[in-house]
Scaffold this motif. Sequence first.
Motif, PDB file in Angstrom:
ATOM      1  N   VAL A 148       0.845  -1.187   0.000  1.00 32.27           N
ATOM      2  CA  VAL A 148       0.000   0.000   0.000  1.00 32.27           C
ATOM      3  C   VAL A 148       0.885   1.244   0.000  1.00 32.27           C
ATOM      4  O   VAL A 148       2.084   1.178   0.287  1.00 32.27           O
ATOM      5  CB  VAL A 148      -0.952   0.024   1.212  1.00 32.27           C
ATOM      6  CG1 VAL A 148      -1.884  -1.181   1.182  1.00 32.27           C
ATOM      7  CG2 VAL A 148      -0.166   0.057   2.525  1.00 32.27           C
ATOM      8  N   THR A 149       0.291   2.371  -0.291  1.00 36.17           N
ATOM      9  CA  THR A 149       1.037   3.625  -0.334  1.00 36.17           C
ATOM     10  C   THR A 149       1.092   4.254   1.059  1.00 36.17           C
ATOM     11  O   THR A 149       0.266   3.929   1.929  1.00 36.17           O
ATOM     12  CB  THR A 149       0.374   4.622  -1.303  1.00 36.17           C
ATOM     13  OG1 THR A 149      -0.915   4.994  -0.775  1.00 36.17           O
ATOM     14  CG2 THR A 149       0.199   3.985  -2.687  1.00 36.17           C
ATOM     15  N   GLN A 185       0.041   6.960   1.981  1.00 35.17           N
ATOM     16  CA  GLN A 185      -1.165   7.740   2.258  1.00 35.17           C
ATOM     17  C   GLN A 185      -2.314   6.879   2.792  1.00 35.17           C
ATOM     18  O   GLN A 185      -3.299   7.393   3.315  1.00 35.17           O
ATOM     19  CB  GLN A 185      -1.635   8.469   0.997  1.00 35.17           C
ATOM     20  CG  GLN A 185      -0.720   9.587   0.519  1.00 35.17           C
ATOM     21  CD  GLN A 185       0.525   9.067  -0.173  1.00 35.17           C
ATOM     22  OE1 GLN A 185       0.486   8.042  -0.856  1.00 35.17           O
ATOM     23  NE2 GLN A 185       1.645   9.768   0.007  1.00 35.17           N
ATOM     24  N   ARG A 186      -2.200   5.547   2.653  1.00 33.86           N
ATOM     25  CA  ARG A 186      -3.304   4.664   3.005  1.00 33.86           C
ATOM     26  C   ARG A 186      -3.717   4.750   4.478  1.00 33.86           C
ATOM     27  O   ARG A 186      -4.914   4.608   4.786  1.00 33.86           O
ATOM     28  CB  ARG A 186      -2.964   3.222   2.651  1.00 33.86           C
ATOM     29  CG  ARG A 186      -2.892   2.959   1.170  1.00 33.86           C
ATOM     30  CD  ARG A 186      -4.179   3.246   0.454  1.00 33.86           C
ATOM     31  NE  ARG A 186      -5.156   2.172   0.631  1.00 33.86           N
ATOM     32  CZ  ARG A 186      -6.374   2.205   0.141  1.00 33.86           C
ATOM     33  NH1 ARG A 186      -6.795   3.269  -0.531  1.00 33.86           N
ATOM     34  NH2 ARG A 186      -7.193   1.188   0.328  1.00 33.86           N
ATOM     35  N   ASP A 227      -6.581   6.878   4.902  1.00 33.88           N
ATOM     36  CA  ASP A 227      -7.805   6.255   4.417  1.00 33.88           C
ATOM     37  C   ASP A 227      -8.363   5.286   5.451  1.00 33.88           C
ATOM     38  O   ASP A 227      -9.579   5.186   5.631  1.00 33.88           O
ATOM     39  CB  ASP A 227      -7.535   5.530   3.092  1.00 33.88           C
ATOM     40  CG  ASP A 227      -8.791   4.956   2.475  1.00 33.88           C
ATOM     41  OD1 ASP A 227      -9.706   5.737   2.160  1.00 33.88           O
ATOM     42  OD2 ASP A 227      -8.877   3.717   2.319  1.00 33.88           O
ATOM     43  N   TRP A 228      -7.472   4.574   6.151  1.00 30.22           N
ATOM     44  CA  TRP A 228      -7.931   3.674   7.217  1.00 30.22           C
ATOM     45  C   TRP A 228      -8.655   4.471   8.304  1.00 30.22           C
ATOM     46  O   TRP A 228      -9.689   4.022   8.809  1.00 30.22           O
ATOM     47  CB  TRP A 228      -6.758   2.914   7.827  1.00 30.22           C
ATOM     48  CG  TRP A 228      -5.985   2.087   6.842  1.00 30.22           C
ATOM     49  CD1 TRP A 228      -6.438   1.611   5.637  1.00 30.22           C
ATOM     50  CD2 TRP A 228      -4.624   1.664   6.965  1.00 30.22           C
ATOM     51  NE1 TRP A 228      -5.433   0.905   5.005  1.00 30.22           N
ATOM     52  CE2 TRP A 228      -4.307   0.918   5.793  1.00 30.22           C
ATOM     53  CE3 TRP A 228      -3.631   1.822   7.938  1.00 30.22           C
ATOM     54  CZ2 TRP A 228      -3.056   0.352   5.593  1.00 30.22           C
ATOM     55  CZ3 TRP A 228      -2.388   1.258   7.731  1.00 30.22           C
ATOM     56  CH2 TRP A 228      -2.106   0.526   6.573  1.00 30.22           C
ATOM     57  N   ASN A 247       5.540  -3.269   3.971  1.00 26.88           N
ATOM     58  CA  ASN A 247       5.067  -1.876   3.870  1.00 26.88           C
ATOM     59  C   ASN A 247       5.717  -1.010   4.954  1.00 26.88           C
ATOM     60  O   ASN A 247       5.017  -0.466   5.823  1.00 26.88           O
ATOM     61  CB  ASN A 247       3.543  -1.835   4.022  1.00 26.88           C
ATOM     62  CG  ASN A 247       2.818  -2.556   2.918  1.00 26.88           C
ATOM     63  OD1 ASN A 247       2.625  -2.026   1.834  1.00 26.88           O
ATOM     64  ND2 ASN A 247       2.400  -3.799   3.199  1.00 26.88           N
ATOM     65  N   PRO A 260       4.434   2.967   4.966  1.00 30.05           N
ATOM     66  CA  PRO A 260       3.043   3.120   5.423  1.00 30.05           C
ATOM     67  C   PRO A 260       2.863   2.741   6.893  1.00 30.05           C
ATOM     68  O   PRO A 260       2.112   3.401   7.620  1.00 30.05           O
ATOM     69  CB  PRO A 260       2.271   2.167   4.502  1.00 30.05           C
ATOM     70  CG  PRO A 260       3.099   2.073   3.274  1.00 30.05           C
ATOM     71  CD  PRO A 260       4.516   2.135   3.756  1.00 30.05           C
ATOM     72  N   ASP A 292      -6.993  -4.190   4.186  1.00 34.05           N
ATOM     73  CA  ASP A 292      -6.274  -3.588   3.065  1.00 34.05           C
ATOM     74  C   ASP A 292      -5.024  -4.387   2.717  1.00 34.05           C
ATOM     75  O   ASP A 292      -4.693  -4.569   1.527  1.00 34.05           O
ATOM     76  CB  ASP A 292      -5.877  -2.151   3.417  1.00 34.05           C
ATOM     77  CG  ASP A 292      -6.041  -1.211   2.226  1.00 34.05           C
ATOM     78  OD1 ASP A 292      -6.583  -1.619   1.195  1.00 34.05           O
ATOM     79  OD2 ASP A 292      -5.616  -0.044   2.359  1.00 34.05           O
TER      80      ASP A 292
END
Length: 257
Positions: A20-21, A23-24, A27-28, A211, A214, A254
């Motif tokens: 994931v990026t 920025q995720r 979003d979480w 990751n 992130p 995710d």
Amino acid sequence: MEEHADFLSQHFSIPHLREVTPQRPFDWLARGWSDMRDNLGTSIVYGVFFAILGYALLAFAAPRPYLLSTAISGFLLIGPLAAAGLYEVSRRHEQGQSTSLKASISGLRAHSDLLFHFGILLALMLVLWERVSAVVFALFYMDNVPDLTNFAQSILFSGDYNVLLAAYIVIGGTLAAIVFSATVVAIPMMMARDTDMFTAMATSARAVATNPLPMLVWAALIVALIAVGFATLMVGMVIVLPLLGHATWHAYRDIVG
């Protein structure tokens, strides 16, 4: 990092993990907020319960300032387990099932053995940190133990205890990194897949290795939000803990789910 991930894959049945990026994590949090809003009553009940628990920890540490950092970091250590009911709420919400407090507690009972063993492990880590913290304080603080009102001035701002602060940061940070890596998605995975504790922890560590950036962002967000909760004498924790609990479920979904 890759060698570490390969070792885990060879010795545990780790599912496919997504990258994931950075920025995720935001979003979480957004999806966690949506879950909390849609299940506000149950979420707030959990938030109030653990805010009371956190306040009890602060009250216990208040006359013993040398335990203050241990109490706060201990709350972070047990946080992944404390939020298990909120993972269950998000899981049920995702599947269109009942998300009442009674239903979420029933879900916890269905995984009680796994959660109990995981709780023992986290309790042992907490005891280890408390003992190490006490030893570090005894080794590097030579004056009378300060009360809470002058604790910050004496320890943090006087400049006389930089070695003590450095030892706390290095030792505590190392322990926190280990616990975070092993738990960040472990408990949601155990509850969603009925997997064993060691496979869940290995998967969690692999998720962090896959990751790193992130997860660094996610760890920073967790620490910042928990700090807000403590800074408001646990009042803010009524919102913070449910938000992080629901968001952690989406982090799991995710990356793993």
